[in-house]
Design a protein around this motif. Structure first.
Motif, PDB file in Angstrom:
ATOM      1  N   UNK A   5       0.837  -1.199   0.000  1.00 32.39           N
ATOM      2  CA  UNK A   5       0.000   0.000   0.000  1.00 32.39           C
ATOM      3  C   UNK A   5       0.872   1.249   0.000  1.00 32.39           C
ATOM      4  N   UNK A   6       0.245   2.384  -0.241  1.00 29.80           N
ATOM      5  CA  UNK A   6       0.949   3.669  -0.217  1.00 29.80           C
ATOM      6  C   UNK A   6       1.084   4.226   1.193  1.00 29.80           C
ATOM      7  N   UNK A   7       0.398   3.616   2.154  1.00 30.29           N
ATOM      8  CA  UNK A   7       0.384   4.103   3.525  1.00 30.29           C
ATOM      9  C   UNK A   7       0.335   2.903   4.463  1.00 30.29           C
ATOM     10  N   UNK A   8       0.240   3.164   5.751  1.00 34.82           N
ATOM     11  CA  UNK A   8       0.247   2.121   6.781  1.00 34.82           C
ATOM     12  C   UNK A   8      -0.739   0.992   6.480  1.00 34.82           C
ATOM     13  N   UNK A   9      -0.269  -0.244   6.644  1.00 33.95           N
ATOM     14  CA  UNK A   9      -1.129  -1.421   6.509  1.00 33.95           C
ATOM     15  C   UNK A   9      -1.789  -1.662   7.865  1.00 33.95           C
ATOM     16  N   UNK A  10      -3.096  -1.481   7.910  1.00 32.80           N
ATOM     17  CA  UNK A  10      -3.851  -1.604   9.154  1.00 32.80           C
ATOM     18  C   UNK A  10      -4.146  -3.040   9.548  1.00 32.80           C
ATOM     19  N   UNK A  11      -4.381  -3.911   8.549  1.00 36.68           N
ATOM     20  CA  UNK A  11      -4.759  -5.292   8.854  1.00 36.68           C
ATOM     21  C   UNK A  11      -4.244  -6.228   7.775  1.00 36.68           C
ATOM     22  N   UNK A  18      -5.685  -0.623   4.511  1.00 39.76           N
ATOM     23  CA  UNK A  18      -4.692   0.424   4.711  1.00 39.76           C
ATOM     24  C   UNK A  18      -5.307   1.796   4.927  1.00 39.76           C
ATOM     25  N   UNK A  19      -4.476   2.677   5.467  1.00 45.28           N
ATOM     26  CA  UNK A  19      -4.825   4.092   5.572  1.00 45.28           C
ATOM     27  C   UNK A  19      -4.878   4.768   4.206  1.00 45.28           C
ATOM     28  N   UNK A  20      -4.432   4.089   3.139  1.00 51.75           N
ATOM     29  CA  UNK A  20      -4.536   4.669   1.801  1.00 51.75           C
ATOM     30  C   UNK A  20      -5.944   4.508   1.209  1.00 51.75           C
ATOM     31  N   UNK A  21      -6.884   4.059   2.049  1.00 50.20           N
ATOM     32  CA  UNK A  21      -8.304   3.922   1.712  1.00 50.20           C
ATOM     33  C   UNK A  21      -8.576   2.790   0.729  1.00 50.20           C
ATOM     34  N   UNK A  22      -7.727   1.742   0.772  1.00 48.76           N
ATOM     35  CA  UNK A  22      -7.953   0.568  -0.066  1.00 48.76           C
ATOM     36  C   UNK A  22      -7.816  -0.712   0.748  1.00 48.76           C
ATOM     37  N   UNK A  68     -12.239   2.705  -0.914  1.00 54.32           N
ATOM     38  CA  UNK A  68     -13.181   3.156   0.109  1.00 54.32           C
ATOM     39  C   UNK A  68     -13.053   4.669   0.262  1.00 54.32           C
ATOM     40  N   UNK A  69     -13.955   5.274   1.015  1.00 54.22           N
ATOM     41  CA  UNK A  69     -13.928   6.718   1.242  1.00 54.22           C
ATOM     42  C   UNK A  69     -13.101   7.122   2.460  1.00 54.22           C
ATOM     43  N   UNK A  70     -12.715   6.151   3.277  1.00 54.38           N
ATOM     44  CA  UNK A  70     -11.961   6.410   4.500  1.00 54.38           C
ATOM     45  C   UNK A  70     -10.881   5.333   4.650  1.00 54.38           C
ATOM     46  N   UNK A  71     -10.034   5.492   5.650  1.00 52.28           N
ATOM     47  CA  UNK A  71      -9.043   4.463   5.959  1.00 52.28           C
ATOM     48  C   UNK A  71      -9.755   3.134   6.193  1.00 52.28           C
ATOM     49  N   UNK A  72      -9.185   2.073   5.650  1.00 52.10           N
ATOM     50  CA  UNK A  72      -9.770   0.739   5.830  1.00 52.10           C
ATOM     51  C   UNK A  72      -9.033   0.086   6.994  1.00 52.10           C
ATOM     52  N   UNK A  84     -14.795  -5.774   4.835  1.00 55.44           N
ATOM     53  CA  UNK A  84     -13.913  -4.670   5.202  1.00 55.44           C
ATOM     54  C   UNK A  84     -14.689  -3.693   6.086  1.00 55.44           C
ATOM     55  N   UNK A  85     -13.947  -2.924   6.852  1.00 59.66           N
ATOM     56  CA  UNK A  85     -14.558  -1.878   7.670  1.00 59.66           C
ATOM     57  C   UNK A  85     -13.657  -0.656   7.606  1.00 59.66           C
ATOM     58  N   UNK A  86     -14.296   0.509   7.614  1.00 58.99           N
ATOM     59  CA  UNK A  86     -13.552   1.764   7.552  1.00 58.99           C
ATOM     60  C   UNK A  86     -13.622   2.496   8.876  1.00 58.99           C
ATOM     61  N   UNK A  87     -12.766   3.499   9.011  1.00 57.01           N
ATOM     62  CA  UNK A  87     -12.715   4.294  10.228  1.00 57.01           C
ATOM     63  C   UNK A  87     -13.582   5.525  10.180  1.00 57.01           C
ATOM     64  N   UNK A  88     -14.684   5.495   9.411  1.00 56.70           N
ATOM     65  CA  UNK A  88     -15.531   6.684   9.316  1.00 56.70           C
ATOM     66  C   UNK A  88     -16.478   6.805  10.484  1.00 56.70           C
TER      67      UNK A  88
END
Length: 145
Positions: free
Chosen positions: A81-87, A101-105, A123-127, A141-145
């Protein structure tokens, strides 16, 4: 320690920390098993395959690493990913990895090659999580919105 997971037998735990160390612990006595596995950035999430053969971690840098759980040797590392891998989550058959990821994918990868198997799920928010259904046919998947 930022992430911890039990192996399926319940006898061992694998942990990952913000300093980039992945450690394998024996539950019975709390002793570390083998040498730590080292990565270049903080370990945000870690998982182990059902058969106990593979450890997969996602990093702050967006990288994903697959390790041989027995030898602690790096099998493959790839830019996930382009940003932190959350899960990170391994499919029940041990063939695929789902990441978010925080890159919203969220993405699905081949565990053996690191090749992306599907276009990124945008996604529209960090996943914050991506999980396979028990039969591996779907991903939630779940987002942080």
């Amino acid at each position: 320690i930022l992430s911890v997971v039990f192996l399926m037998d319940g006898k061992y735990v694998v942990s990952g920390d913000h300093e980039g160390k992945i450690r394998h612990w024996r539950v019975e006595d709390g002793e570390e098993v083998g040498m730590p596995m080292n990565v270049e950035s903080g370990v945000c999430n870690i998982t182990v395959s059902r058969d106990g053969k593979w450890i997969v971690n996602g990093m702050e840098s967006g990288l994903v690493t697959v390790w041989n759980a027995e030898s602690h040797k790096k099998v493959i590392k790839f830019k996930g990913h382009r940003n932190r891998v959350r899960a990170v989550n391994i499919s029940p058959d041990g063939m695929r990895i789902a990441t978010s990821s925080d890159d919203m994918t969220a993405c699905v990868w081949s565990l053996s090659t690191g090749q992306r198997l599907l276009d990124p799920l945008e996604h529209d928010y960090s996943v914050v999580v991506a999980k396979f259904l028990l039969d591996g046919s779907l991903i939630a998947t779940a987002t942080g919105d």
